[in-house]
Design an enzyme around this catalytic site. Structure first.
Site, PDB file in Angstrom:
ATOM      1  N   HIS A 110      -1.741  -8.843   1.992  1.00 49.99           N
ATOM      2  CA  HIS A 110      -1.628  -7.679   2.665  1.00 49.99           C
ATOM      3  C   HIS A 110      -2.674  -7.423   3.635  1.00 49.99           C
ATOM      4  O   HIS A 110      -2.996  -8.087   4.394  1.00 49.99           O
ATOM      5  CB  HIS A 110      -1.256  -6.647   1.521  1.00 49.99           C
ATOM      6  CG  HIS A 110      -0.954  -5.403   2.046  1.00 49.99           C
ATOM      7  ND1 HIS A 110      -0.192  -5.098   3.246  1.00 49.99           N
ATOM      8  CD2 HIS A 110      -0.826  -4.143   1.486  1.00 49.99           C
ATOM      9  CE1 HIS A 110       0.037  -3.682   3.448  1.00 49.99           C
ATOM     10  NE2 HIS A 110      -0.312  -3.150   2.258  1.00 49.99           N
ATOM     11  N   HIS A 143       5.795 -12.661   7.231  1.00 51.73           N
ATOM     12  CA  HIS A 143       5.994 -11.422   6.958  1.00 51.73           C
ATOM     13  C   HIS A 143       7.282 -11.296   6.103  1.00 51.73           C
ATOM     14  O   HIS A 143       8.078 -12.275   6.323  1.00 51.73           O
ATOM     15  CB  HIS A 143       6.194 -10.361   8.121  1.00 51.73           C
ATOM     16  CG  HIS A 143       5.976  -9.088   7.768  1.00 51.73           C
ATOM     17  ND1 HIS A 143       6.931  -8.228   7.293  1.00 51.73           N
ATOM     18  CD2 HIS A 143       4.873  -8.328   7.905  1.00 51.73           C
ATOM     19  CE1 HIS A 143       6.405  -7.173   7.044  1.00 51.73           C
ATOM     20  NE2 HIS A 143       5.285  -6.816   7.272  1.00 51.73           N
ATOM     21  N   ASP A 194      -2.417  -8.537  11.353  1.00 49.33           N
ATOM     22  CA  ASP A 194      -3.672  -8.857  11.182  1.00 49.33           C
ATOM     23  C   ASP A 194      -4.081 -10.246  11.840  1.00 49.33           C
ATOM     24  O   ASP A 194      -5.346 -10.287  11.916  1.00 49.33           O
ATOM     25  CB  ASP A 194      -3.851  -9.111   9.538  1.00 49.33           C
ATOM     26  CG  ASP A 194      -3.403  -7.729   8.860  1.00 49.33           C
ATOM     27  OD1 ASP A 194      -3.847  -6.994   9.094  1.00 49.33           O
ATOM     28  OD2 ASP A 194      -2.526  -8.184   7.898  1.00 49.33           O
ATOM     29  N   SER A 215       0.740  -1.338  -0.103  1.00 48.62           N
ATOM     30  CA  SER A 215       0.050   0.007   0.006  1.00 48.62           C
ATOM     31  C   SER A 215       1.053   1.192  -0.129  1.00 48.62           C
ATOM     32  O   SER A 215       0.459   2.254  -0.740  1.00 48.62           O
ATOM     33  CB  SER A 215      -0.963  -0.090   1.242  1.00 48.62           C
ATOM     34  OG  SER A 215      -0.219  -0.340   2.523  1.00 48.62           O
ATOM     35  N   ARG A 245       3.127  -5.008  16.787  1.00 50.08           N
ATOM     36  CA  ARG A 245       1.558  -4.558  16.560  1.00 50.08           C
ATOM     37  C   ARG A 245       0.775  -5.563  16.919  1.00 50.08           C
ATOM     38  O   ARG A 245      -0.461  -5.312  17.499  1.00 50.08           O
ATOM     39  CB  ARG A 245       1.250  -4.044  15.060  1.00 50.08           C
ATOM     40  CG  ARG A 245       2.229  -3.159  14.586  1.00 50.08           C
ATOM     41  CD  ARG A 245       2.132  -2.594  13.055  1.00 50.08           C
ATOM     42  NE  ARG A 245       2.320  -4.061  12.276  1.00 50.08           N
ATOM     43  CZ  ARG A 245       2.189  -3.957  10.698  1.00 50.08           C
ATOM     44  NH1 ARG A 245       1.775  -3.197  10.383  1.00 50.08           N
ATOM     45  NH2 ARG A 245       2.597  -5.167  10.399  1.00 50.08           N
TER      46      ARG A 245
END
Ligand code: CMX
Length: 441
Positions: A271, A318, A373, A241, A327
């Site tokens: 993604h 990743h 995620d 992105s 995160r």
């Protein structure tokens, strides 16, 4: 020029002069070797971009202008009675490279409130799509409809001086960030809440107001939105992105066009769409096993089945990280603090205990650890936001903070059109035989 822009301009001028000197003295230094395998394998590990707003370390995770997520949770201003950072503060940090004061953050909130009006034609354009349309498509169509408001595009068509690119990119970026929560909330309420929309509340902060327009007034949810909007904002420049936004922006496509392009990349399952895939995968597992809170043994079997079926385990792995994503950890800590007994969160934590050794045992996966995620959906579901196809839109609202701050910098530093060289396998074969020179035009 307002003080906001003056402050940025003086920083950008200083940074531009520094880069000019740096390139004059060191421009011929090599920053790494490119291996043949890298050009066939997604350019992993190939340094090819400058993105000032954040830097990703494979072991440590993301740092925004040098600050880790736990540091920002302490250092960034909070909402009244809140304990999570306000994303306005992160945007200030990414844009100016310095921590904001509480007054800076309040001013940012006020500026975004003033710029947040979304013209009616944007809603009408979204309304033209069938209700079955994926929320990310509605979101991107909304952003594209909003492109009519681009100051950058209007000024360019009049004949803009190169030196002014950053100024109009700045205006567009601020307008776009201010308006995205309204568009995203509109998509959500249209698709899932009977088209019953909620007007913005001018007294709330940016993330709090987004939560309000979605229809969630619980203070815990507002806090989650502040954390969520902060941690999803940026992940250096090479992710799909951010890179797409940068690439499209390098053609001097305006910030709306550039951001919409980036969002089309975020909508891919490898993604940002992985956040919906994670919850979908957990729901399918629960249904398959007939268990709301499956045991670690049951999870292990289901993971093996997923891999045997030639599918990825969503939320794990990743391209750069080689440890648990901070995160993910920040969200797990939020869950343990606010909802320690939530069964879905417990399942996410059991998956965390189960998946990495299985992925590791396959021997080919470079990072068996969870990414951002893997956790986000479970927290949203706790507060009732169970419509998982909407999750990537929320990621997208946050991602605007990082990629727009970067885009302003790219125009201020006069970064040129991005245009790497590509080759054919035919040419590579000739080059290997010493018959052709490949590198450099
Ligand atoms: N489950 C199963 N297989 C996986 C896997 C996973 N979670 N992660 C990687 N692999 C596989 C790859 O598909 C690849 O297989 P092949 O060699 O058969 O093609 C192999 O392991 C090596 O991949 P890698 O070098 O470790 O990983 P990449 O850099 O190519 O890909 C990523 C990174 C994120 C696309 C990948 O780990 C993945 O598909 N994860 C699941 C989707 C996901 O969670 N995406 C979200 C990432 C964060 C974000 O952008 O939001």
């Amino acid at each position: 020029m307002d003080t906001y822009k003056e402050k940025f301009k003086s920083k950008a001028d200083a940074a531009g002069a520094e880069i000019k000197d740096l390139l004059k003295e060191h421009g011929n230094k090599k920053i790494g070797d490119v291996h043949l395998s890298q050009i066939y394998q997604g350019m992993r590990g190939m340094t090819g971009l400058v993105s000032e707003t954040s830097l990703l370390d494979s072991q440590e995770g993301i740092r925004f202008r040098g600050y880790s997520i736990p540091e920002l949770q302490v250092k960034l201003p909070k909402a009244k009675n809140g304990s999570e950072p306000l994303p306005e503060g992160l945007f200030h940090l990414m844009l100016y490279g310095e921590l904001p004061t509480e007054a800076d953050v309040n001013e940012m909130t006020a500026k975004w409130q003033r710029r947040s009006h979304v013209p009616t034609h944007v809603f009408n354009t979204i309304d033209a799509l069938p209700l079955s349309t994926h929320p990310m498509t509605m979101f991107v169509v909304g952003i594209m409809a909003l492109q009519t408001e681009s100051n950058f595009a209007k000024e360019y068509s009049k004949g803009m001086n190169k030196k002014d690119y950053w100024d109009y990119a700045f205006d567009d970026a601020m307008d776009l960030i201010a308006r995205l929560p309204r568009i995203a909330a509109y998509v959500y309420r249209r698709k899932y809440k009977n088209n019953e929309h909620i007007q913005p509340n001018g007294l709330l902060d940016w993330a709090g107001n987004f939560a309000h327009m979605l229809g969630y007034e619980n203070e815990g949810f507002h806090e989650l939105m502040r954390l969520y909007m902060t941690i999803h904002a940026d992940h250096e420049g090479g992710n799909v992105s951010a890179h797409t936004t940068h690439l499209v922006g390098s053609a001097l496509s305006d910030p709306y066009l550039s951001f919409a392009a980036g969002m089309n990349g975020l909508a891919g399952p490898l993604h940002g769409l992985a956040n919906q895939e994670v919850i979908k995968w957990i729901f399918e597992m629960q249904e398959h096993l007939g268990a709301d809170n499956p045991s670690k043994e049951q999870i292990a079997t289901y993971v093996q089945d997923t891999i045997s079926a030639g599918k990825v385990v969503p939320g794990y792995g990743h391209a750069v990280l080689r440890k648990t994503d901070p995160r993910f950890t920040a969200q797990m800590e939020f869950g343990k603090k606010h909802m320690p007994d939530d069964p879905l969160c417990q399942t996410v934590w059991n998956i965390y205990d189960t998946v990495p050794p299985i992925l590791q045992s396959l021997g080919k996966i470079k990072n068996p650890w969870p990414n951002v995620d893997a956790h986000s959906g479970a927290l949203l579901i706790h507060f009732g936001l169970k419509e998982y196809e909407f999750y990537t839109v929320m990621f997208g609202v946050s991602r605007a903070l990082g990629v727009m701050a970067s885009l302003i910098w790219s125009r201020a530093l006069s970064f040129p059109l991005e245009r790497p060289k590509s080759v054919t396998t035919e040419l590579v074969k000739k080059w290997l035989k010493g018959e052709e020179e490949v590198w450099g035009e």
